[in-house]
Design an enzyme around this catalytic site. Structure first.
Site, PDB file in Angstrom:
ATOM      1  N   HIS A  58      -7.909  76.988  47.923  1.00 44.03           N
ATOM      2  CA  HIS A  58      -9.066  76.164  47.576  1.00 44.03           C
ATOM      3  C   HIS A  58      -9.853  76.863  46.478  1.00 44.03           C
ATOM      4  O   HIS A  58     -10.055  78.072  46.550  1.00 44.03           O
ATOM      5  CB  HIS A  58      -9.961  75.974  48.801  1.00 44.03           C
ATOM      6  CG  HIS A  58     -11.177  75.152  48.503  1.00 44.03           C
ATOM      7  ND1 HIS A  58     -11.099  73.788  48.284  1.00 44.03           N
ATOM      8  CD2 HIS A  58     -12.477  75.499  48.341  1.00 44.03           C
ATOM      9  CE1 HIS A  58     -12.317  73.336  48.027  1.00 44.03           C
ATOM     10  NE2 HIS A  58     -13.170  74.346  48.054  1.00 44.03           N
ATOM     11  N   GLU A  92      32.421  74.267  18.804  1.00 47.23           N
ATOM     12  CA  GLU A  92      31.073  73.745  18.520  1.00 47.23           C
ATOM     13  C   GLU A  92      31.059  73.107  17.136  1.00 47.23           C
ATOM     14  O   GLU A  92      31.505  73.705  16.172  1.00 47.23           O
ATOM     15  CB  GLU A  92      30.044  74.890  18.597  1.00 47.23           C
ATOM     16  CG  GLU A  92      28.631  74.503  18.195  1.00 47.23           C
ATOM     17  CD  GLU A  92      28.065  73.316  18.977  1.00 47.23           C
ATOM     18  OE1 GLU A  92      27.965  73.405  20.207  1.00 47.23           O
ATOM     19  OE2 GLU A  92      27.732  72.293  18.338  1.00 47.23           O
ATOM     20  N   GLY A 136      28.107  71.816  15.827  1.00 45.65           N
ATOM     21  CA  GLY A 136      26.769  71.896  15.222  1.00 45.65           C
ATOM     22  C   GLY A 136      26.189  73.295  15.367  1.00 45.65           C
ATOM     23  O   GLY A 136      26.879  74.298  15.205  1.00 45.65           O
ATOM     24  N   THR A 137      24.888  73.325  15.726  1.00 44.64           N
ATOM     25  CA  THR A 137      24.215  74.616  15.862  1.00 44.64           C
ATOM     26  C   THR A 137      24.481  75.186  17.243  1.00 44.64           C
ATOM     27  O   THR A 137      24.371  74.459  18.239  1.00 44.64           O
ATOM     28  CB  THR A 137      22.691  74.443  15.660  1.00 44.64           C
ATOM     29  OG1 THR A 137      22.502  73.686  14.468  1.00 44.64           O
ATOM     30  CG2 THR A 137      21.989  75.774  15.526  1.00 44.64           C
ATOM     31  N   PHE A 138      24.826  76.465  17.293  1.00 49.41           N
ATOM     32  CA  PHE A 138      25.117  77.113  18.567  1.00 49.41           C
ATOM     33  C   PHE A 138      23.907  76.995  19.505  1.00 49.41           C
ATOM     34  O   PHE A 138      22.770  77.183  19.080  1.00 49.41           O
ATOM     35  CB  PHE A 138      25.422  78.598  18.310  1.00 49.41           C
ATOM     36  CG  PHE A 138      26.557  79.113  19.138  1.00 49.41           C
ATOM     37  CD1 PHE A 138      27.873  78.911  18.742  1.00 49.41           C
ATOM     38  CD2 PHE A 138      26.319  79.785  20.328  1.00 49.41           C
ATOM     39  CE1 PHE A 138      28.931  79.387  19.500  1.00 49.41           C
ATOM     40  CE2 PHE A 138      27.358  80.253  21.094  1.00 49.41           C
ATOM     41  CZ  PHE A 138      28.679  80.053  20.687  1.00 49.41           C
ATOM     42  N   GLY A 139      24.167  76.693  20.769  1.00 50.69           N
ATOM     43  CA  GLY A 139      23.057  76.597  21.733  1.00 50.69           C
ATOM     44  C   GLY A 139      22.724  75.180  22.118  1.00 50.69           C
ATOM     45  O   GLY A 139      22.018  74.956  23.102  1.00 50.69           O
ATOM     46  N   GLY A 140      23.185  74.186  21.330  1.00 51.15           N
ATOM     47  CA  GLY A 140      23.047  72.786  21.733  1.00 51.15           C
ATOM     48  C   GLY A 140      21.653  72.198  21.601  1.00 51.15           C
ATOM     49  O   GLY A 140      20.766  72.751  20.933  1.00 51.15           O
ATOM     50  N   THR A 141      21.466  71.075  22.273  1.00 50.76           N
ATOM     51  CA  THR A 141      20.270  70.242  22.101  1.00 50.76           C
ATOM     52  C   THR A 141      19.006  70.923  22.606  1.00 50.76           C
ATOM     53  O   THR A 141      17.996  70.979  21.893  1.00 50.76           O
ATOM     54  CB  THR A 141      20.459  68.911  22.859  1.00 50.76           C
ATOM     55  OG1 THR A 141      21.641  68.274  22.361  1.00 50.76           O
ATOM     56  CG2 THR A 141      19.267  67.995  22.689  1.00 50.76           C
ATOM     57  N   CYS A 142      19.027  71.405  23.851  1.00 56.69           N
ATOM     58  CA  CYS A 142      17.784  71.893  24.480  1.00 56.69           C
ATOM     59  C   CYS A 142      17.153  72.994  23.636  1.00 56.69           C
ATOM     60  O   CYS A 142      15.969  72.960  23.334  1.00 56.69           O
ATOM     61  CB  CYS A 142      18.095  72.379  25.894  1.00 56.69           C
ATOM     62  SG  CYS A 142      16.650  72.983  26.747  1.00 56.69           S
TER      63      CYS A 142
HETATM   64  C1  LIG Z   1      13.711  65.815  22.039  1.00 56.79           C
HETATM   65  C2  LIG Z   1      14.301  66.165  23.380  1.00 56.79           C
HETATM   66  C3  LIG Z   1      13.526  66.777  24.328  1.00 56.79           C
HETATM   67  C4  LIG Z   1      14.068  67.110  25.569  1.00 56.79           C
HETATM   68  N1  LIG Z   1      13.256  67.694  26.493  1.00 56.79           N
HETATM   69  C5  LIG Z   1      13.756  68.002  27.700  1.00 56.79           C
HETATM   70  C6  LIG Z   1      12.941  68.631  28.673  1.00 56.79           C
HETATM   71  O1  LIG Z   1      11.765  68.912  28.449  1.00 56.79           O
HETATM   72  N2  LIG Z   1      13.482  68.922  29.881  1.00 56.79           N
HETATM   73  C7  LIG Z   1      14.786  68.607  30.162  1.00 56.79           C
HETATM   74  O2  LIG Z   1      15.236  68.883  31.280  1.00 56.79           O
HETATM   75  N3  LIG Z   1      15.579  68.019  29.255  1.00 56.79           N
HETATM   76  C8  LIG Z   1      15.102  67.706  28.031  1.00 56.79           C
HETATM   77  N4  LIG Z   1      15.908  67.120  27.108  1.00 56.79           N
HETATM   78  C9  LIG Z   1      17.314  66.829  27.464  1.00 56.79           C
HETATM   79  C10 LIG Z   1      18.185  68.087  27.312  1.00 56.79           C
HETATM   80  O3  LIG Z   1      18.001  68.629  26.033  1.00 56.79           O
HETATM   81  C11 LIG Z   1      19.642  67.726  27.542  1.00 56.79           C
HETATM   82  O4  LIG Z   1      19.788  67.080  28.789  1.00 56.79           O
HETATM   83  C12 LIG Z   1      20.523  68.961  27.554  1.00 56.79           C
HETATM   84  O5  LIG Z   1      20.315  69.733  26.399  1.00 56.79           O
HETATM   85  C13 LIG Z   1      22.005  68.546  27.636  1.00 56.79           C
HETATM   86  O6  LIG Z   1      22.800  69.694  27.618  1.00 56.79           O
HETATM   87  P1  LIG Z   1      24.360  69.586  27.399  1.00 56.79           P
HETATM   88  O7  LIG Z   1      24.892  70.966  27.549  1.00 56.79           O
HETATM   89  O8  LIG Z   1      24.930  68.498  28.206  1.00 56.79           O
HETATM   90  O9  LIG Z   1      24.530  69.109  25.888  1.00 56.79           O
HETATM   91  P2  LIG Z   1      24.061  69.777  24.523  1.00 56.79           P
HETATM   92  O10 LIG Z   1      23.062  70.831  24.704  1.00 56.79           O
HETATM   93  O11 LIG Z   1      23.738  68.642  23.612  1.00 56.79           O
HETATM   94  O12 LIG Z   1      25.369  70.519  24.001  1.00 56.79           O
HETATM   95  C14 LIG Z   1      26.459  69.800  23.518  1.00 56.79           C
HETATM   96  C15 LIG Z   1      27.037  70.533  22.338  1.00 56.79           C
HETATM   97  O13 LIG Z   1      28.315  69.982  22.043  1.00 56.79           O
HETATM   98  C16 LIG Z   1      28.487  69.926  20.652  1.00 56.79           C
HETATM   99  N5  LIG Z   1      29.508  68.905  20.392  1.00 56.79           N
HETATM  100  C17 LIG Z   1      29.390  67.574  20.556  1.00 56.79           C
HETATM  101  N6  LIG Z   1      30.551  66.961  20.215  1.00 56.79           N
HETATM  102  C18 LIG Z   1      31.391  67.947  19.841  1.00 56.79           C
HETATM  103  C19 LIG Z   1      32.725  67.953  19.366  1.00 56.79           C
HETATM  104  N7  LIG Z   1      33.433  66.829  19.248  1.00 56.79           N
HETATM  105  N8  LIG Z   1      33.275  69.158  19.053  1.00 56.79           N
HETATM  106  C20 LIG Z   1      32.583  70.310  19.167  1.00 56.79           C
HETATM  107  N9  LIG Z   1      31.311  70.352  19.614  1.00 56.79           N
HETATM  108  C21 LIG Z   1      30.734  69.185  19.940  1.00 56.79           C
HETATM  109  C22 LIG Z   1      27.109  69.575  20.126  1.00 56.79           C
HETATM  110  O14 LIG Z   1      26.968  69.953  18.773  1.00 56.79           O
HETATM  111  C23 LIG Z   1      26.205  70.386  21.069  1.00 56.79           C
HETATM  112  O15 LIG Z   1      25.896  71.645  20.523  1.00 56.79           O
HETATM  113  C24 LIG Z   1      15.414  66.811  25.850  1.00 56.79           C
HETATM  114  C25 LIG Z   1      16.218  66.193  24.882  1.00 56.79           C
HETATM  115  C26 LIG Z   1      15.668  65.884  23.656  1.00 56.79           C
HETATM  116  C27 LIG Z   1      16.549  65.240  22.614  1.00 56.79           C
END
Ligand SMILES: Cc1cc2nc3c(=O)[nH]c(=O)nc-3n(C[C@H](O)[C@H](O)[C@H](O)COP(=O)(O)OP(=O)(O)OC[C@H]3O[C@@H](n4cnc5c(N)ncnc54)[C@H](O)[C@@H]3O)c2cc1C
Ligand SMILES: NC(=O)c1ccc[n+]([C@@H]2O[C@H](COP(=O)([O-])OP(=O)(O)OC[C@H]3O[C@@H](n4cnc5c(N)ncnc54)[C@H](O)[C@@H]3O)[C@@H](O)[C@H]2O)c1
Length: 457
Positions: free
Chosen positions: A440, A31, A33-39
């Site tokens: 209803h 990882e 960045g921050t553990f747990g990712g984007t969502c």
């Molecule tokens: C503002 C916002 C609101 C959203 N709202 C919704 C919603 O309401 N409902 C919905 O369904 N979706 C929503 N989404 C979309 C959703 O967040 C993403 O589709 C989902 O989090 C993707 O998950 P993932 O596991 O593919 O990637 P991520 O959760 O992004 O995880 C990828 C991880 O990989 C790490 N990483 C990247 N490159 C490297 C590397 N080279 N080496 C090591 N680590 C790396 C990153 O730091 C990150 O922690 C939203 C997105 C945003 C930005």
């Protein structure tokens, strides 16, 4: 060089893959960045916590039409922000500690990973590792448009805007998709003067045309919506930012205290040097996968935003479950099911959709019928005095199978769920409408009436 049975890159949806059944495997999780990712950290969860708060802040303004005088006295931004992240940050930290310290077979590497070849990864921590199998779950990041002087002007993305020190008086949002629409609602409900700049003539133009038109028309009544504008240059001012635009009225400028750029997200495949592993990508950078989530290298899987057509958490979660199964049962692999992927825009009004838009049905030459039902035509819609919401269904007239469902209005993301269920399980419109009770006078009567109105053969 340490060797692993499995390496997972990315702790968003990828972090859910290790399971009890893998207790005998040596697993590395990488990882940057921050553990747990984007969502968890900067996506779905904090945004919806802000959206719910915004809904509360905006409610008094809608009460007058019901005969109630109410007003929002104050919005305590630091308190709201700290409540949201006070809940989320410990979850991220707890997840990290659990994996790093309490999973005997898991090793966490915190750095930016890069492929050196199809089995070898530079972890970005000074250590290089090898693996039998690899899961690429590295997600996406905000894509920044080519606007002159944007970098030196300073701007926010969804990664930073939720942690602002203070609520600005005014905000320009460049972009007109999910993120722009949700943050326009959040900040305008908190009293911020919001300007939305769109390249095209509609907001949310990926939606069914009638839905996008209705949303754009409601948005224009609440925000300063500038359509068909190209942003040519950004400029820092004494109080914030000025954007230079070109549009139907020629050149113009807009100013605000803060700027949010929300113009899509790009897959992180470039950061990973996936080409070095022989992993093929689409032109837009998405990793190519087959129905089993296998990349062009059969021992490397990919899931979520880095490979998916849909940048949605429920899709990434589904694909993670498929990858988990396929790692454990390579001889009986499961395929991902992307037939009926729903999505919701948590703005005001809310939008939810699944299946084909009318435009897609036309393009594909599919025979279809439609029915639309206004919230204003059902009893709960009268109660809410809703005047803009509606549901639109598309169905195959011969079989009654639903082809698409699109809802704009209160609780759209919840009201649509029975339609997603019907499409997923092949329930036809007539059976669905007539084979069950509909409470209803509840909001799902919107769906019941729309189903009954479909002009089937
Ligand atoms: C503002 C916002 C609101 C959203 N709202 C919704 C919603 O309401 N409902 C919905 O369904 N979706 C929503 N989404 C979309 C959703 O967040 C993403 O589709 C989902 O989090 C993707 O998950 P993932 O596991 O593919 O990637 P991520 O959760 O992004 O995880 C990828 C991880 O990989 C790490 N990483 C990247 N490159 C490297 C590397 N080279 N080496 C090591 N680590 C790396 C990153 O730091 C990150 O922690 C939203 C997105 C945003 C930005
Ligand atoms: N509720 C949800 O499920 C939710 C919420 C937020 C984000 N997301 C996911 O995150 C993804 C990213 O969100 P987003 O809003 O950034 O992307 P988006 O694809 O929804 O919208 C991007 C918008 O930016 C516009 N755009 C692109 N380049 C531009 C440029 N150079 N100048 C001006 N406008 C430009 C596009 O026309 C489009 O309207 C979404 O596609 C969605 O899958 C989902």
């Amino acid at each position: 060089m340490r060797h692993f049975d499995l390496v997972i890159i990315g702790t968003g949806s990828g972090n859910s893959i290790p399971t009890e059944a893998m207790a005998g495997w040596q697993i590395a999780i990488l990882e940057k960045g921050t553990f747990g990712g984007t969502c968890l950290n900067v996506g779905c969860i904090p945004t919806k916590m802000f959206v719910h708060t915004a809904d509360q802040a905006a409610a008094p303004a809608n009460a007058r039409k019901l005969g109630v005088d109410a007003h929002t006295d104050a919005v305590h931004w630091p308190e709201i922000r700290d409540r949201v992240f006070g809940r989320i940050d410990p979850i991220a930290e707890g997840g990290r500690n659990w994996r790093a310290n309490e999973n005997a077979n898991v090793t966490v590497y915190e750095g930016t990973a890069r492929f050196l070849d199809a089995h070898t990864i530079d972890t970005g921590t000074g250590e290089t590792i090898t693996a039998d199998r690899i899961v690429v779950a590295a997600g996406s990041r905000p894509s920044i448009p080519d606007i002159a002087d944007l970098d030196t002007t300073g701007f926010h993305t969804s990664d930073t805007v939720m942690r602002l020190d203070e609520l600005p008086e005014s905000l320009i949002i460049v972009g007109s998709g999910f993120i722009a629409s949700e943050f326009a609602h959040v900040f305008s409900s908190f009293g911020v003067d919001v300007t939305v700049i769109a390249r095209s003539n509609l907001l949310l133009r990926h939606e069914d045309l009638e839905i996008a038109e209705r949303f754009t028309s409601v948005a224009k009544s609440k925000w300063n919506v500038l359509l068909q504008r190209k942003t040519t240059r950004a400029e820092k001012t004494a109080t914030g930012v000025r954007l230079h635009l070109e549009g139907p009225n020629g050149a113009e400028t807009v100013e605000a205290q803060q700027l949010l750029v929300a113009t899509g997200r790009q897959p992180n495949s470039d950061l990973l040097d996936v080409a070095k592993a022989g992993i093929e990508t689409h032109d837009d950078g998405r990793v190519k996968v087959d129905e089993f989530q296998r990349t062009s290298q059969p021992h490397i899987f990919a899931l979520g935003d880095i490979s998916s057509d849909h940048q949605l958490k429920h899709v990434a979660n589904h694909e993670a479950r498929v990858v988990q199964h396929n790692l454990l049962h390579p001889d009986e692999p499961k395929a991902s099911d992307h037939r009926f992927v729903p999505a919701a825009v948590f703005s005001s009004p809310q939008i939810a959709s699944v299946g084909l838009t009318e435009e897609q049905a036309k393009e594909r030459g599919i025979r279809y019928v439609t029915a639309s039902q206004a919230y204003a035509s059902i009893a709960y819609g009268w109660a809410m005095e809703d005047t803009t919401g509606f549901a639109k269904l598309l169905a195959d007239p011969a079989t009654g199978q639903l082809l698409g469902a699109h809802i704009i209005g209160p609780q759209a993301s919840t009201v649509i769920q029975p339609l997603i269920q019907a499409m997923s399980f092949g329930l036809d419109a007539k059976s669905m409408a007539q084979g069950q009770y509909w409470i209803h006078p509840a909001m799902p009567e919107l769906v019941e009436n729309a189903l009954l109105n479909l002009p089937l053969d």
